[in-house]
Design a protein around this motif. Structure first.
Motif, short mmCIF file in Angstrom:
data_model
loop_
_atom_site.label_atom_id
_atom_site.label_comp_id
_atom_site.label_asym_id
_atom_site.label_seq_id
_atom_site.Cartn_x
_atom_site.Cartn_y
_atom_site.Cartn_z
N VAL A 559 37.68 30.58 24.71
CA VAL A 559 38.49 30.79 25.90
C VAL A 559 38.26 32.19 26.46
N ASP A 560 38.16 33.16 25.56
CA ASP A 560 37.99 34.56 26.01
C ASP A 560 36.68 34.71 26.79
N ARG A 561 35.60 34.09 26.28
CA ARG A 561 34.33 34.21 26.98
C ARG A 561 34.40 33.53 28.35
N ALA A 562 35.11 32.39 28.43
CA ALA A 562 35.27 31.70 29.70
C ALA A 562 36.03 32.59 30.69
N TYR A 563 37.11 33.20 30.20
CA TYR A 563 37.90 34.08 31.06
C TYR A 563 37.07 35.29 31.50
N THR A 564 36.34 35.86 30.56
CA THR A 564 35.50 37.03 30.89
C THR A 564 34.44 36.66 31.90
N TYR A 565 33.82 35.51 31.70
CA TYR A 565 32.76 35.07 32.62
C TYR A 565 33.32 34.94 34.04
N THR A 567 36.04 36.30 35.29
CA THR A 567 36.45 37.60 35.82
C THR A 567 35.25 38.39 36.32
N GLU A 568 34.18 38.38 35.53
CA GLU A 568 32.97 39.10 35.95
C GLU A 568 32.37 38.47 37.21
N ARG A 569 32.42 37.16 37.28
CA ARG A 569 31.89 36.51 38.48
C ARG A 569 32.71 36.88 39.71
N LEU A 570 34.03 36.96 39.53
CA LEU A 570 34.88 37.30 40.66
C LEU A 570 34.73 38.76 41.07
N GLU A 571 34.27 39.59 40.16
CA GLU A 571 34.02 40.99 40.54
C GLU A 571 32.86 41.08 41.51
N THR A 572 31.85 40.21 41.32
CA THR A 572 30.68 40.22 42.22
C THR A 572 30.85 39.24 43.38
N LYS A 573 31.65 38.18 43.15
CA LYS A 573 31.88 37.17 44.20
C LYS A 573 33.39 36.93 44.30
N PRO A 574 34.11 37.90 44.89
CA PRO A 574 35.58 37.81 44.91
C PRO A 574 36.13 36.63 45.69
N GLU A 575 35.32 35.99 46.51
CA GLU A 575 35.80 34.86 47.31
C GLU A 575 35.34 33.51 46.75
N ASP A 576 34.98 33.49 45.46
CA ASP A 576 34.58 32.23 44.81
C ASP A 576 35.85 31.45 44.47
N VAL A 577 36.20 30.50 45.32
CA VAL A 577 37.45 29.74 45.17
C VAL A 577 37.46 28.94 43.86
N THR A 578 36.32 28.36 43.51
CA THR A 578 36.24 27.58 42.27
C THR A 578 36.57 28.44 41.07
N ALA A 579 36.01 29.64 41.03
CA ALA A 579 36.28 30.56 39.92
C ALA A 579 37.75 30.95 39.88
N LEU A 580 38.37 31.17 41.03
CA LEU A 580 39.79 31.53 41.08
C LEU A 580 40.66 30.39 40.53
N VAL A 581 40.37 29.17 40.94
CA VAL A 581 41.16 28.02 40.48
C VAL A 581 40.98 27.83 38.97
N LEU A 582 39.75 27.99 38.48
CA LEU A 582 39.50 27.83 37.04
C LEU A 582 40.19 28.93 36.24
N ARG A 583 40.12 30.17 36.75
CA ARG A 583 40.77 31.26 36.00
C ARG A 583 42.29 31.07 36.00
N ALA A 584 42.83 30.55 37.10
CA ALA A 584 44.27 30.27 37.13
C ALA A 584 44.65 29.25 36.06
N SER A 585 43.78 28.28 35.84
CA SER A 585 44.05 27.28 34.80
C SER A 585 44.11 27.93 33.42
N ILE A 586 43.17 28.86 33.15
CA ILE A 586 43.17 29.56 31.86
C ILE A 586 44.41 30.43 31.74
N LEU A 587 44.77 31.13 32.81
CA LEU A 587 45.95 32.01 32.79
C LEU A 587 47.23 31.21 32.55
N SER A 588 47.34 30.04 33.20
CA SER A 588 48.55 29.23 33.00
C SER A 588 48.61 28.71 31.57
#
Length: 816
Positions: A559-565, A567-588
């Motif tokens: 899970v940690d590697r998924a979250y890190t991946y 987060t790092e992707r969003l640092e370079t692509k902050p408007e990646d909606v798919t990454a935001l929705v997936l990270r929200a799932s991990i956070l919840s």
């Protein structure tokens, strides 16, 4: 008496003599017709000659020469079936007629009936072993049998003696083609055509060689030559029309389509082909002119008027289409009237005017009980109303009329499936696949049905058979690899994925399959590495790759590697909606609801129409106990995506959770119309109807019909729904074992425990019933349970029933 006997004898002899004279006269007249035919051939009048040959055969069916000449004529007109019959008769009447046997051998050779060709040519060879035509045909058979060297040698010898021998020349042409020398083959063909320019075989083979040489400019003239010599062969005209379109010679193409229509005056589809071509070339106005011309001719076919109605619909003028169809339905009779009624019924269904559609369909079937189209359409109406048995009756009747209709088979399979008759559904799907010659979508549908029926081995066999028939189909290979993954045959899935990579080295789906195979073998790092490469390669639209990668990491427990991946992707692509929705799932999942909310709100801000983000946010608000925000989020999402199934399903579940059952049923009913094959929607809809509309016999019957598809299911929620409806429709004893199994599999679900308690009570098992109802009430303290009041009433009824049972037992003892 002697005189009378003598008189009878005289009469008999006179009649016999007359008969012999008539016989002689018939044979003589037949010969005269034959001789006349041969003279006409000499004069270059083959069409008149064949009439003489027909008269000869009519007068003397045993006239071998006339039959042979008639066969030659029919062969020249490409009437192979008729020619075959004449040559067979000639050969049977005269076993030594070498010409008939040669012609039979050639016809069988062209039809690739090698055994028959060999039989006839060997018979001819026995009659004349030096005959060049016989040797040529024998060489052709030998070549096709694989004796290539000897066949070519004989063919060369024959061509040296008779260069105009076509069958033998084709052996040499085949040898050149098989050797990769298409230019040499073309030279041999042109030499042969110099002897007989109109020969069909030489011309068709020449066309094929030109296609292999990719000489597009020469293909058209070759097709023009074929059309010139065979003007009534539509396939040549169709090919020529396509070539003209390729060369932007549209008027010439239209002329070919019109010639085809003229060749087939009784085939309305050919005339409609012209209208379709005109529509594609010049637009609907010209197409309408063409159709109006056809419709205004003497005794016009109803199909032309129906085509105009279809054109009206395509142009958005439904009123004009309706007016025309209503007029046709009123003016026409018989089959034409029924055609118009059917088209009008389809419009009624489209406009949700179901009663009017049903009236028309019933009228068609009343006048024509074997109208397969009407039966199929009425069956679809029955299915929409969940009247499965009625639909099945109509579809069976339709299939009796049209036993090879694949669409009827598929609809019947769906009806059986919805009725819970899975084996019958599988039989129809198998039949449809065979009848369609392993059509790809049908094959995949059958394979998926087999997998759902827990028959993965059969599904795998079906897909392998399809691959043998259809070749290396990408979709089939993907489906087969996915099946291997389901069966945990990781190495085999990997091999198939590598086959896909050979077909297309850049195939991202193949990479995901390789990653899944690695994941199954617990090669988590390898799987993640593959998917990271896919994401990098996909660039801008990498959502599928990102989802697959995160799922792979989560499946491996990282899970940690998924979250890190993410987060790092969003640092370079902050408007990646798919990454935001997936990270929200991990956070919840970690319990960080506020951070998840932040990610989802940002995703919605970037992409306001993202339905998945709204649905996820609504679920998070529900977990946080923010009921008003759940409703508000769903309303906003549905304003932008009013037909999104995921959002509307979330809305229905929320309404159910809030106890707004009527509103939930309304949403589910609309969803069910949209997705009648969805298991989740069908189950939830039937369950709500069963629990909240059971007092309405019509609604209860519909719920039971919907739930029939769950017969034999091993999913506890589905088993519970079907078992509960069995009880409500009077089959409590049959329902009991199903609900026992569901309750064992779902021990913390209060509704399932309640259902079992009620059915136990209905079967007289009061003590166990009380235990289950008590358990449901206990569970309701932690889980939402809308039937608590009903459960209390059931407990009271159990008390009363137990008391009544005890009283009767005491009375029985007293009477003893």
């Amino acid at each position: 008496m002697k005189f009378r006997a003598h008189a009878y004898t005289a009469v008999f002899l006179a009649l016999a003599a007359f008969g012999l004279a008539a016989c002689d006269s018939g044979e003589e007249r037949a010969q005269e017709h034959y001789d006349s035919g041969m003279a006409l051939l000499q004069e270059g009048e083959p069409d008149k000659a064949q009439l003489e040959f027909r008269n000869a055969v009519k007068l003397d069916p045993a006239h071998v020469a006339a039959r042979y000449e008639l066969g030659l004529y029919l062969k020249s007109k490409n009437d192979i079936r008729g020619a075959l019959g004449q040559f067979r008769s000639a050969a049977e009447l005269d076993p030594n007629h070498i010409g008939a046997r040669i012609e039979l051998a050639e016809i069988m050779l062209v039809a690739n009936q090698l055994d028959e060709a060999e039989r006839f040519v060997l018979a001819a060879f026995a009659l004349d072993p030096e005959n060049p035509r016989v040797l040529g045909i024998k060489a052709s058979v030998d070549y096709k049998r694989g004796n290539r060297e000897e066949a070519v040698k004989v063919a060369r010898e024959v061509i040296e003696r008779i260069p105009e021998n076509i069958t033998t020349r084709l052996v040499l042409v085949a040898d050149r083609v098989d050797s990769g020398d298409n230019e040499g083959a073309l030279k041999l063909l042109d030499e042969g055509l110099a002897y007989k320019e109109s020969d069909l075989s030489l011309n068709v083979v020449r066309l094929g060689v030109l296609e292999q040489l990719e000489r597009a400019d020469d293909i058209g003239p070759q097709l023009e030559r074929l059309v010139e010599h065979y003007p009534r062969t539509d396939q040549f005209r169709e090919a020529l029309a396509r070539w003209y379109v390729f060369k932007n010679q549209y008027d010439n193409a239209e002329a070919q389509y019109r010639a085809i229509a003229d060749n087939n005056p009784r085939d309305y589809q050919r005339a409609l082909d012209v209208a379709r071509f005109v529509n594609a070339l010049h637009g609907p106005e010209r197409a309408r002119e063409e159709l109006e011309r056809l419709a205004s001719s003497d005794n016009p076919l109803v199909e032309y008027e129906l085509a105009i109605a279809t054109l009206d619909l395509r142009e958005g003028d439904e009123a004009a289409a309706i007016e025309r169809l209503d007029r046709l339905a009123a003016e026409r009779t018989g089959a034409d009237q029924n055609r118009a009624r059917l088209e009008r019924a389809k419009l009624h269904i489209k406009d949700e005017e179901f009663e009017a559609a049903d009236v028309l369909l019933d009228a068609v079937i009343a006048s024509d009980t074997k109208n397969a189209d009407a039966l199929r359409l009425r069956a679809s109406r029955f299915l929409a109303a969940d009247e499965n048995d009625a639909a099945i009756r109509d579809l069976r009747a339709a299939l009796d009329v049209a036993p090879k209709d694949v669409q009827i088979m598929l609809t019947l399979a769906a009806a059986y499936d919805r009725n819970g008759q899975r084996e019958l559904a599988l039989e129809r799907l198998a039949q449809a696949m065979q009848e369609s010659d392993f059509d790809l979508p049908i094959t995949l549908r059958y394979a998926e049905a087999l997998i759902r029926a827990q028959k993965p081995e059969v599904a795998e066999s079906v897909m392998n058979d399809a691959l043998k028939r259809r070749g290396e189909s990408r979709d089939l290979l993907v489906a087969l690899a996915q099946l291997k993954l389901r069966r945990q045959a990781w190495a085999e899935a990997e091999r198939i994925a590598n086959r896909l990579k050979v077909i297309d080295p850049k195939d991202a789906v193949a990479d995901r399959l390789l990653a899944a195979a690695a994941l199954g073998q617990r090669k988590f790092d390898e799987s993640a590495d593959i998917l990271e490469t896919v994401v990098d390669t996909e660039g801008g639209d990498a959502s599928n790759g990102v989802i697959a990668l995160v799922r792979a990491l989560l499946a491996g427990g990282d899970v940690d590697r998924a979250y890190t991946y993410l987060t790092e992707r969003l640092e370079t692509k902050p408007e990646d909606v798919t990454a935001l929705v997936l990270r929200a799932s991990i956070l919840s999942g970690r319990g960080d609801m506020e951070a998840a909310e932040t990610d989802l709100l940002k995703a919605i801000e970037i992409e306001p129409g993202n339905a998945a983000a709204y649905a996820s946010l609504a679920r998070i608000y529900n977990s946080m106990g923010k009921a008003s925000q759940v409703t508000e989020t769903l309303q906003k999402g549905l304003t932008l995506n009013d037909r999104d199934v995921s959002l509307r399903l979330t809305q229905a579940m929320q309404l159910e959770y809030e106890g707004q059952f009527d509103d939930a049923i309304e949403v589910y009913e609309d969803l069910y119309k949209q997705r009648p094959s969805s298991t989740v929607i069908a189950n939830n809809f039937a369950s709500l109807l069963a629990d909240h509309r059971a007092s309405d016999p019509e609604q209860l019957s519909r719920a039971f019909n919907i739930a029939k598809r769950f017969r034999g299911s091993d999913q506890p929620y589905l088993t519970d729904t079907y078992g509960w409806l069995l009880h409500l429709t009077g089959s409590s004893a049959e329902a009991l074992p199903l609900l026992r199994r569901a309750a064992e599999q779902l021990p913390t679900n209060p509704l399932v425990q309640y259902h079992l308690g009620v059915v136990l009570a209905a079967n007289g098992e009061f003590s166990q019933a009380r235990n289950r109802i008590d358990r449901a009430m206990t569970l309701s303290e932690q889980v939402n349970f809308s039937h608590a009041d009903r459960a209390r009433e059931v407990l009271k009824r159990i008390d009363a029933l137990e008391a009544d049972r005890a009283r009767k037992a005491e009375e029985g003892k007293a009477q003893q």
